[in-house]
Design a protein around this motif. Structure first.
Motif, mmCIF file in Angstrom:
data_model
loop_
_atom_site.group_PDB
_atom_site.id
_atom_site.type_symbol
_atom_site.label_atom_id
_atom_site.label_comp_id
_atom_site.label_asym_id
_atom_site.label_seq_id
_atom_site.Cartn_x
_atom_site.Cartn_y
_atom_site.Cartn_z
ATOM 1 N N SER A 138 35.113 43.428 44.701
ATOM 2 C CA SER A 138 34.414 44.647 44.309
ATOM 3 C C SER A 138 33.042 44.229 43.801
ATOM 4 O O SER A 138 32.880 43.138 43.254
ATOM 5 C CB SER A 138 35.187 45.413 43.231
ATOM 6 O OG SER A 138 35.223 44.692 42.018
ATOM 7 N N ARG A 152 33.436 40.737 41.538
ATOM 8 C CA ARG A 152 34.744 40.305 41.041
ATOM 9 C C ARG A 152 35.718 40.253 42.212
ATOM 10 O O ARG A 152 35.662 41.086 43.122
ATOM 11 C CB ARG A 152 35.286 41.274 39.987
ATOM 12 C CG ARG A 152 34.442 41.398 38.742
ATOM 13 C CD ARG A 152 35.246 42.008 37.603
ATOM 14 N NE ARG A 152 35.691 43.357 37.875
ATOM 15 C CZ ARG A 152 35.017 44.451 37.550
ATOM 16 N NH1 ARG A 152 33.823 44.345 36.969
ATOM 17 N NH2 ARG A 152 35.510 45.639 37.803
ATOM 18 N N HIS A 153 36.613 39.287 42.175
ATOM 19 C CA HIS A 153 37.697 39.259 43.145
ATOM 20 C C HIS A 153 38.661 40.403 42.858
ATOM 21 O O HIS A 153 38.774 40.852 41.707
ATOM 22 C CB HIS A 153 38.441 37.917 43.077
ATOM 23 C CG HIS A 153 37.666 36.764 43.609
ATOM 24 N ND1 HIS A 153 37.467 36.551 44.955
ATOM 25 C CD2 HIS A 153 37.027 35.754 42.974
ATOM 26 C CE1 HIS A 153 36.750 35.466 45.130
ATOM 27 N NE2 HIS A 153 36.462 34.955 43.944
ATOM 28 N N ALA A 154 39.329 40.874 43.885
ATOM 29 C CA ALA A 154 40.287 41.967 43.716
ATOM 30 C C ALA A 154 41.343 41.577 42.691
ATOM 31 O O ALA A 154 41.920 40.492 42.748
ATOM 32 C CB ALA A 154 40.955 42.284 45.051
ATOM 33 N N GLY A 155 41.547 42.454 41.703
ATOM 34 C CA GLY A 155 42.546 42.195 40.673
ATOM 35 C C GLY A 155 42.043 41.375 39.509
ATOM 36 O O GLY A 155 42.764 41.181 38.531
ATOM 37 N N GLN A 156 40.808 40.896 39.571
ATOM 38 C CA GLN A 156 40.272 40.074 38.480
ATOM 39 C C GLN A 156 39.879 40.956 37.302
ATOM 40 O O GLN A 156 39.257 42.003 37.474
ATOM 41 C CB GLN A 156 39.054 39.290 38.958
ATOM 42 C CG GLN A 156 38.481 38.340 37.920
ATOM 43 C CD GLN A 156 37.330 37.520 38.495
ATOM 44 O OE1 GLN A 156 36.901 37.740 39.619
ATOM 45 N NE2 GLN A 156 36.839 36.586 37.721
ATOM 46 N N ARG A 157 40.248 40.545 36.124
ATOM 47 C CA ARG A 157 39.921 41.315 34.936
ATOM 48 C C ARG A 157 38.432 41.256 34.643
ATOM 49 O O ARG A 157 37.764 40.274 34.940
ATOM 50 C CB ARG A 157 40.689 40.796 33.718
ATOM 51 C CG ARG A 157 42.194 41.052 33.782
ATOM 52 C CD ARG A 157 42.836 40.624 32.486
ATOM 53 N NE ARG A 157 44.265 40.934 32.454
ATOM 54 C CZ ARG A 157 45.051 40.728 31.414
ATOM 55 N NH1 ARG A 157 44.544 40.178 30.306
ATOM 56 N NH2 ARG A 157 46.327 41.036 31.460
#
Length: 206
Positions: A53, A70-75
């Motif tokens: 994203s 950010r990578h998918a699912g990264q906080r």
């Protein structure tokens, strides 16, 4: 509010050596330029096909580029912690140490001058490479950067790495970089202790 402007897409045409590629938005649309430095600190190295994203934007030349990636699912990282290694401080301290050592006669002034000159060259090479990366232009080969550092430009390289936030994430580059620092210091120590540095300086009038 952020969720309404962030886009999702997949990495494509990724060049890991140069640290950039493109992202194609999910559902179609114009692809955007992606640079490794735009990823959230602590992210793993991207690979082709990664779902990310990002915030779309334009560079100085009006080209679409991705930021705050950010990578998918990264906080979401609440705060960006500065690098623990004070690269610029180490680089400046090394140059000051060389100048002081030359002043009190521990090393030839020519050797100290070489460190300053090569550090300036290395600094400019890193600046040029960082600028080229942002423009998507032809990059400076990493082997050239390592050679300048090996010859004595590593203090300037440390300053540039911190100032431009360049080449600090890629672990393979950093491993070779610190090896060049060690080899250079060992070689310089041998030249000084053997007297060859003083002989060379005298022959050159230093």
């Amino acid at each position: 509010m952020e969720a309404t402007v962030r886009l999702a897409g997949r990495i494509t045409d990724w060049n890991d050596d140069k640290g950039f590629g493109f992202v194609v938005p999910s559902g179609g649309g114009e692809r955007a330029f992606v640079h490794v430095n735009a990823f959230q600190r602590g992210s793993r190295r991207p690979v082709p096909g990664d779902l990310i994203s990002y915030l779309p934007g334009k560079d100085a030349r009006g080209r679409l580029q991705a930021s705050e990636i950010r990578h998918a699912g990264q906080r979401i990282e609440v705060s960006r912690q500065p690098s623990r290694l004070p690269r610029a401080t180490i680089g400046i301290a090394a140059l000051i140490a060389a100048a002081v050592a030359a002043r009190i006669g521990w090393i030839p002034a020519l050797l100290a001058g070489a460190y300053v000159a090569l550090s300036a060259v290395s600094y400019l090479m890193y600046w040029f490479d960082k600028s080229a990366a942002g423009r998507g232009a032809r990059r400076t080969p990493e082997s050239n950067l390592h050679l300048a550092d090996l010859l004595g430009g590593w203090p300037g390289a440390l300053i540039a790495q911190q100032q431009f936030r360049h080449k600090t994430i890629k672990q393979s580059f950093q491993s070779v970089f610190w090896l060049t620092v060690v080899v250079n210091l060992v070689a310089a120590g041998w030249l000084v202790s053997s007297g060859l540095a003083a002989e060379l300086a005298q022959s050159l009038g230093g």
